[in-house]
Motif scaffolding. Structure first.
Motif, mmCIF file in Angstrom:
data_model
loop_
_atom_site.group_PDB
_atom_site.id
_atom_site.type_symbol
_atom_site.label_atom_id
_atom_site.label_comp_id
_atom_site.label_asym_id
_atom_site.label_seq_id
_atom_site.Cartn_x
_atom_site.Cartn_y
_atom_site.Cartn_z
ATOM 1 N N ALA A 168 29.110 41.216 52.589
ATOM 2 C CA ALA A 168 30.526 40.966 52.880
ATOM 3 C C ALA A 168 30.677 40.241 54.213
ATOM 4 C CB ALA A 168 31.307 42.273 52.883
ATOM 5 N N ASP A 169 29.872 40.622 55.194
ATOM 6 C CA ASP A 169 29.923 39.965 56.503
ATOM 7 C C ASP A 169 29.517 38.500 56.429
ATOM 8 O OD1 ASP A 169 30.727 42.340 57.648
ATOM 9 O OD2 ASP A 169 28.770 42.793 58.561
ATOM 10 N N THR A 170 28.662 38.169 55.472
ATOM 11 C CA THR A 170 28.189 36.788 55.339
ATOM 12 C C THR A 170 29.001 35.992 54.329
ATOM 13 O OG1 THR A 170 26.514 37.430 53.708
ATOM 14 C CG2 THR A 170 25.827 37.369 56.023
ATOM 15 N N GLY A 171 30.058 36.604 53.782
ATOM 16 C CA GLY A 171 30.930 35.887 52.857
ATOM 17 C C GLY A 171 30.510 35.928 51.404
ATOM 18 N N HIS A 172 29.510 36.706 51.061
ATOM 19 C CA HIS A 172 29.029 36.838 49.683
ATOM 20 C C HIS A 172 29.652 38.081 49.043
ATOM 21 C CE1 HIS A 172 25.810 34.412 51.594
ATOM 22 N NE2 HIS A 172 25.895 33.749 50.445
ATOM 23 N N THR A 173 30.962 38.016 48.809
ATOM 24 C CA THR A 173 31.660 39.205 48.323
ATOM 25 C C THR A 173 31.221 39.617 46.928
ATOM 26 O OG1 THR A 173 33.497 37.797 47.644
ATOM 27 C CG2 THR A 173 33.691 38.913 49.766
ATOM 28 N N ASP A 174 30.833 38.649 46.093
ATOM 29 C CA ASP A 174 30.367 39.015 44.747
ATOM 30 C C ASP A 174 29.110 39.870 44.833
ATOM 31 O OD1 ASP A 174 29.098 36.725 45.778
ATOM 32 O OD2 ASP A 174 28.534 36.010 43.777
ATOM 33 N N LEU A 175 28.192 39.499 45.733
ATOM 34 C CA LEU A 175 26.979 40.302 45.929
ATOM 35 C C LEU A 175 27.311 41.632 46.598
ATOM 36 C CD1 LEU A 175 24.531 37.487 47.090
ATOM 37 C CD2 LEU A 175 24.589 38.632 44.865
ATOM 38 N N ALA A 176 28.293 41.618 47.488
ATOM 39 C CA ALA A 176 28.716 42.859 48.147
ATOM 40 C C ALA A 176 29.234 43.848 47.115
ATOM 41 C CB ALA A 176 29.792 42.568 49.189
ATOM 42 N N PHE A 177 30.100 43.386 46.216
ATOM 43 C CA PHE A 177 30.644 44.262 45.177
ATOM 44 C C PHE A 177 29.546 44.805 44.278
ATOM 45 C CE2 PHE A 177 34.930 41.848 45.361
ATOM 46 C CZ PHE A 177 35.268 42.526 46.517
ATOM 47 N N GLN A 178 28.580 43.958 43.981
ATOM 48 C CA GLN A 178 27.456 44.388 43.144
ATOM 49 C C GLN A 178 26.680 45.514 43.832
ATOM 50 O OE1 GLN A 178 24.880 41.143 42.056
ATOM 51 N NE2 GLN A 178 23.258 42.500 41.383
ATOM 52 N N GLU A 179 26.443 45.371 45.123
ATOM 53 C CA GLU A 179 25.709 46.400 45.874
ATOM 54 C C GLU A 179 26.517 47.696 45.967
ATOM 55 O OE1 GLU A 179 22.565 46.322 46.757
ATOM 56 O OE2 GLU A 179 22.335 44.254 46.102
ATOM 57 N N PHE A 180 27.829 47.595 46.179
ATOM 58 C CA PHE A 180 28.663 48.797 46.230
ATOM 59 C C PHE A 180 28.628 49.532 44.886
ATOM 60 C CE2 PHE A 180 31.554 46.513 49.510
ATOM 61 C CZ PHE A 180 30.702 46.855 50.539
ATOM 62 N N LYS A 181 28.670 48.767 43.800
ATOM 63 C CA LYS A 181 28.622 49.380 42.468
ATOM 64 C C LYS A 181 27.259 50.016 42.206
ATOM 65 C CE LYS A 181 32.213 46.431 40.591
ATOM 66 N NZ LYS A 181 32.542 45.288 39.740
ATOM 67 N N THR A 182 26.192 49.382 42.678
ATOM 68 C CA THR A 182 24.850 49.955 42.531
ATOM 69 C C THR A 182 24.753 51.265 43.296
ATOM 70 O OG1 THR A 182 23.875 47.757 42.257
ATOM 71 C CG2 THR A 182 22.379 49.544 42.899
ATOM 72 N N GLU A 183 25.266 51.287 44.514
ATOM 73 C CA GLU A 183 25.258 52.519 45.322
ATOM 74 C C GLU A 183 26.012 53.628 44.597
ATOM 75 O OE1 GLU A 183 24.382 54.941 48.629
ATOM 76 O OE2 GLU A 183 23.679 52.907 48.282
ATOM 77 N N LYS A 184 27.154 53.280 44.054
ATOM 78 C CA LYS A 184 27.991 54.249 43.340
ATOM 79 C C LYS A 184 27.275 54.796 42.112
ATOM 80 C CE LYS A 184 32.600 54.318 41.276
ATOM 81 N NZ LYS A 184 33.830 53.548 41.088
ATOM 82 N N THR A 185 26.533 53.949 41.414
ATOM 83 C CA THR A 185 25.785 54.371 40.229
ATOM 84 C C THR A 185 24.614 55.281 40.601
ATOM 85 O OG1 THR A 185 26.364 52.333 39.082
ATOM 86 C CG2 THR A 185 24.491 53.558 38.217
ATOM 87 N N LEU A 186 23.860 54.888 41.628
ATOM 88 C CA LEU A 186 22.682 55.667 42.032
ATOM 89 C C LEU A 186 23.057 56.991 42.697
ATOM 90 C CD1 LEU A 186 20.385 52.853 43.477
ATOM 91 C CD2 LEU A 186 20.135 54.059 41.301
ATOM 92 N N PHE A 187 24.155 56.981 43.434
ATOM 93 C CA PHE A 187 24.570 58.163 44.186
ATOM 94 C C PHE A 187 26.045 58.433 43.909
ATOM 95 C CE2 PHE A 187 21.150 56.048 46.497
ATOM 96 C CZ PHE A 187 20.212 57.056 46.521
ATOM 97 N N PRO A 188 26.345 59.114 42.800
ATOM 98 C CA PRO A 188 27.739 59.349 42.407
ATOM 99 C C PRO A 188 28.578 60.043 43.481
ATOM 100 C CG PRO A 188 26.226 60.027 40.667
ATOM 101 C CD PRO A 188 25.397 59.681 41.855
ATOM 102 N N GLU A 189 27.939 60.777 44.363
ATOM 103 C CA GLU A 189 28.688 61.456 45.423
ATOM 104 C C GLU A 189 29.303 60.453 46.407
ATOM 105 O OE1 GLU A 189 24.299 61.463 46.621
ATOM 106 O OE2 GLU A 189 25.445 61.741 44.805
ATOM 107 N N SER A 190 28.853 59.199 46.344
ATOM 108 C CA SER A 190 29.404 58.170 47.231
ATOM 109 C C SER A 190 30.567 57.422 46.598
ATOM 110 C CB SER A 190 28.306 57.170 47.610
ATOM 111 O OG SER A 190 27.964 56.371 46.481
ATOM 112 N N ALA A 191 30.989 57.824 45.414
ATOM 113 C CA ALA A 191 32.005 57.086 44.654
ATOM 114 C C ALA A 191 33.295 56.872 45.437
ATOM 115 C CB ALA A 191 32.298 57.798 43.335
#
Length: 122
Positions: A84-107
């Motif tokens: 997100a800091d580098t302007g790659h919001t599509d990749l940022a969203f993908q990483e946030f979704k991956t985190e949410k999938t791997l660690f549901p407590e972070s949803a």
């Protein structure tokens, strides 16, 4: 009889010590590698740029895969913030979704970041 009581006592002490010794050799569930120093660099705002930090975290992911371990909680979220800091919001969203999938407590936090970053794009 007295001899067997001593043997039982020695055996119990040996088992107790062996249990304590194996306790110190526990392996981590996660492959931390350089995640913590990279996170420190991010918050310290040192001379290491976000691109270098992303590369370091990607290397952590590859090392984790090669050892069969999981990445630690927060790694994908951190990559998302860096993207997100580098302007790659599509990749940022993908990483946030991956985190949410791997660690549901972070949803809740990942949903907050997704909403927050989408709002900053408008």
């Amino acid at each position: 009889m007295k001899l067997s009581v001593q043997k039982v006592g020695l055996l119990a002490a040996a088992l107790l010590m062996a249990g304590c010794a194996s306790e110190t050799k526990k392996q981590s569930l996660y492959s931390w590698n350089s995640y913590e120093p990279t996170l420190y660099q991010y918050y310290k705002s040192d001379k290491t740029g976000p691109e270098q930090q992303i590369a370091e975290l990607q290397k952590n992911i590859e090392q984790a895969k090669s050892t069969g371990k999981s990445v630690p909680p927060g790694l994908h979220a951190q990559m998302g913030l860096l993207y997100a800091d580098t302007g790659h919001t599509d990749l940022a969203f993908q990483e946030f979704k991956t985190e949410k999938t791997l660690f549901p407590e972070s949803a809740a936090y990942m949903d907050f970041l997704l909403k927050n970053k989408k709002g900053s794009m408008k």
